[in-house]
Design a protein around this motif. Sequence first.
Motif, mmCIF file in Angstrom:
data_model
loop_
_atom_site.group_PDB
_atom_site.id
_atom_site.type_symbol
_atom_site.label_atom_id
_atom_site.label_comp_id
_atom_site.label_asym_id
_atom_site.label_seq_id
_atom_site.Cartn_x
_atom_site.Cartn_y
_atom_site.Cartn_z
ATOM 1 N N UNK A 46 -15.761 -16.188 -17.340
ATOM 2 C CA UNK A 46 -16.213 -17.428 -16.711
ATOM 3 C C UNK A 46 -16.075 -17.375 -15.190
ATOM 4 N N UNK A 47 -15.145 -16.559 -14.699
ATOM 5 C CA UNK A 47 -14.973 -16.396 -13.246
ATOM 6 C C UNK A 47 -15.946 -15.350 -12.706
ATOM 7 N N UNK B 132 -17.253 -16.979 5.924
ATOM 8 C CA UNK B 132 -15.959 -17.210 5.263
ATOM 9 C C UNK B 132 -16.122 -17.665 3.811
ATOM 10 N N UNK B 133 -16.964 -18.688 3.535
ATOM 11 C CA UNK B 133 -17.141 -19.070 2.122
ATOM 12 C C UNK B 133 -17.739 -17.954 1.270
ATOM 13 N N UNK B 134 -18.636 -17.151 1.853
ATOM 14 C CA UNK B 134 -19.211 -16.018 1.119
ATOM 15 C C UNK B 134 -18.129 -15.004 0.752
ATOM 16 N N UNK B 135 -17.239 -14.714 1.703
ATOM 17 C CA UNK B 135 -16.133 -13.770 1.453
ATOM 18 C C UNK B 135 -15.195 -14.325 0.378
ATOM 19 N N UNK B 136 -14.952 -15.652 0.409
ATOM 20 C CA UNK B 136 -14.100 -16.292 -0.606
ATOM 21 C C UNK B 136 -14.695 -16.130 -2.009
ATOM 22 N N UNK C 22 -14.618 -14.105 -7.289
ATOM 23 C CA UNK C 22 -15.425 -13.804 -8.478
ATOM 24 C C UNK C 22 -15.442 -12.327 -8.862
ATOM 25 N N UNK C 23 -15.074 -11.428 -7.942
ATOM 26 C CA UNK C 23 -15.116 -9.990 -8.274
ATOM 27 C C UNK C 23 -13.812 -9.264 -7.956
ATOM 28 N N UNK D 172 -20.662 -8.975 -14.674
ATOM 29 C CA UNK D 172 -21.222 -8.922 -13.319
ATOM 30 C C UNK D 172 -22.729 -8.646 -13.376
ATOM 31 N N UNK D 173 -23.127 -7.775 -14.310
ATOM 32 C CA UNK D 173 -24.547 -7.476 -14.496
ATOM 33 C C UNK D 173 -25.311 -8.737 -14.925
#
Length: 332
Positions: A135-136, A163-167, A172-173, A199-200
Motif C-alpha cells: 500500500x505504501x 522537497x515534496x518530490x524527494x519526500x 514510497x520506495x 513498483x511496476x
Amino acid sequence: MSWDKKNQVYQQMRKFDIKKISLFSKLQNKTVGVGFLFAIMAAAFSALPNVIPKSLMEEQVAEASIVPNPMMLVFVIYIVNSLLFSPFRKSDRKSANIKKGRTTLILLILLGIAESAGTLSYTLGLQETSATNASILVNSETIFAILLGIMIFKEKLSKQEMLPFILIVIGSIIIPVGVDMNHNNWKLSNFMIGDLFIIMSGFFYCLDTFIAKKLSDSIKTRHIVHIMSCTGAIMALTLMLLFQIPFDINLEQLSIISIVGYLGIGVTMMFFVIALRIIGAVRTVLIYATTTVFSIIYSFFILSENITILNIASAGCVLVGLFVLRNRISAD
C-alpha cells in the motif's frame, strides 16, 4: 406610493434576498460535504483490493483448501465489473465522426491494458510482500507521473516542488525497499521481488492516468469501466490460457473477490468522478491519497500485520509530500 410603503417593500425584498443567499450557502455547504464524503468513500473502497486478495492467496485452513492464482483473481475482478457495468442500451450517438469514435475506443482499450497490467502486477507482488508494504510502494505512481512529465512533456520541477518530490521518493520506495533489503542481508528475496512488482504496478497505473486524461469528458463513467474491464478480463484470460493456469477458486473466494473487485475498482471510479465534479480535482486527489492510510488500517485489522514505526514514517513522508506537492501545483 408613499415613502413608508416603498421602504417596507424594500425591507421585505432585502430579507428575501438574505434568506435566498443563506439558503444557497447552506445548500452549497451540503453539496461540498457530499463531495468530500464521496472522495473518502472512494479512498476507503480503493484500499480493499490492496489487502483482501492477500488473505485469499494465503488461505491454507485445510489440506483441501484452494489457493487461487493471482491471475485468476484478476480475471474474476474484471469479468464481474464488465458484467455489472455493461450498458443497458446502445448509445444514441450518430456515427458522424467515425474517426473520433475509433480513437476513443483505442484509448479505452489501452486504458484497459494499462489498468489490468497494473492490477496484475500489484496482485503478483502482493502474494510475495506484505499488504502494508504494498500500500505504501504503490504510491510510486506519482514518481513515475512526474518523471514521465519531465521526459516526455519537458515539464520542470520548481525549487518548491523538489522537497515534496524527494519526500515521496523516500517514503514510497527508499524506506520500504531499504528495510526489506536490510532484513535479507542485502540479497534479492521473494519479498524483494514482490516489492519490485508493486513498483511496476505504479508505473502501469501512471500510464493509466495519462491515457485517461486524453479521453473525452463526454464519455460516461459506466462505459469507461465496462470497456476497461472487458479488456482486462480478456487480457487475464489470455495469460491464463497461455501459461496453463488452472481455474481453481471456490464459491466463497469467488463471492469475496467479486465484491472486492466491484467496490474497489468499479464503484471507486464512479465515486471518484462524482467527487471530482463536486469539489474539484485538487481536493479529490488529496483526499483520495488517504487510500494508503485505509490500506494500513485494513492490513492491521484483517491480516493482523505488524505496523512498524518505519511503516508509519514511510506513509507519513508520502502523504506530506503529496499534500505539499499538489497544493503547490494547484496554486500555480
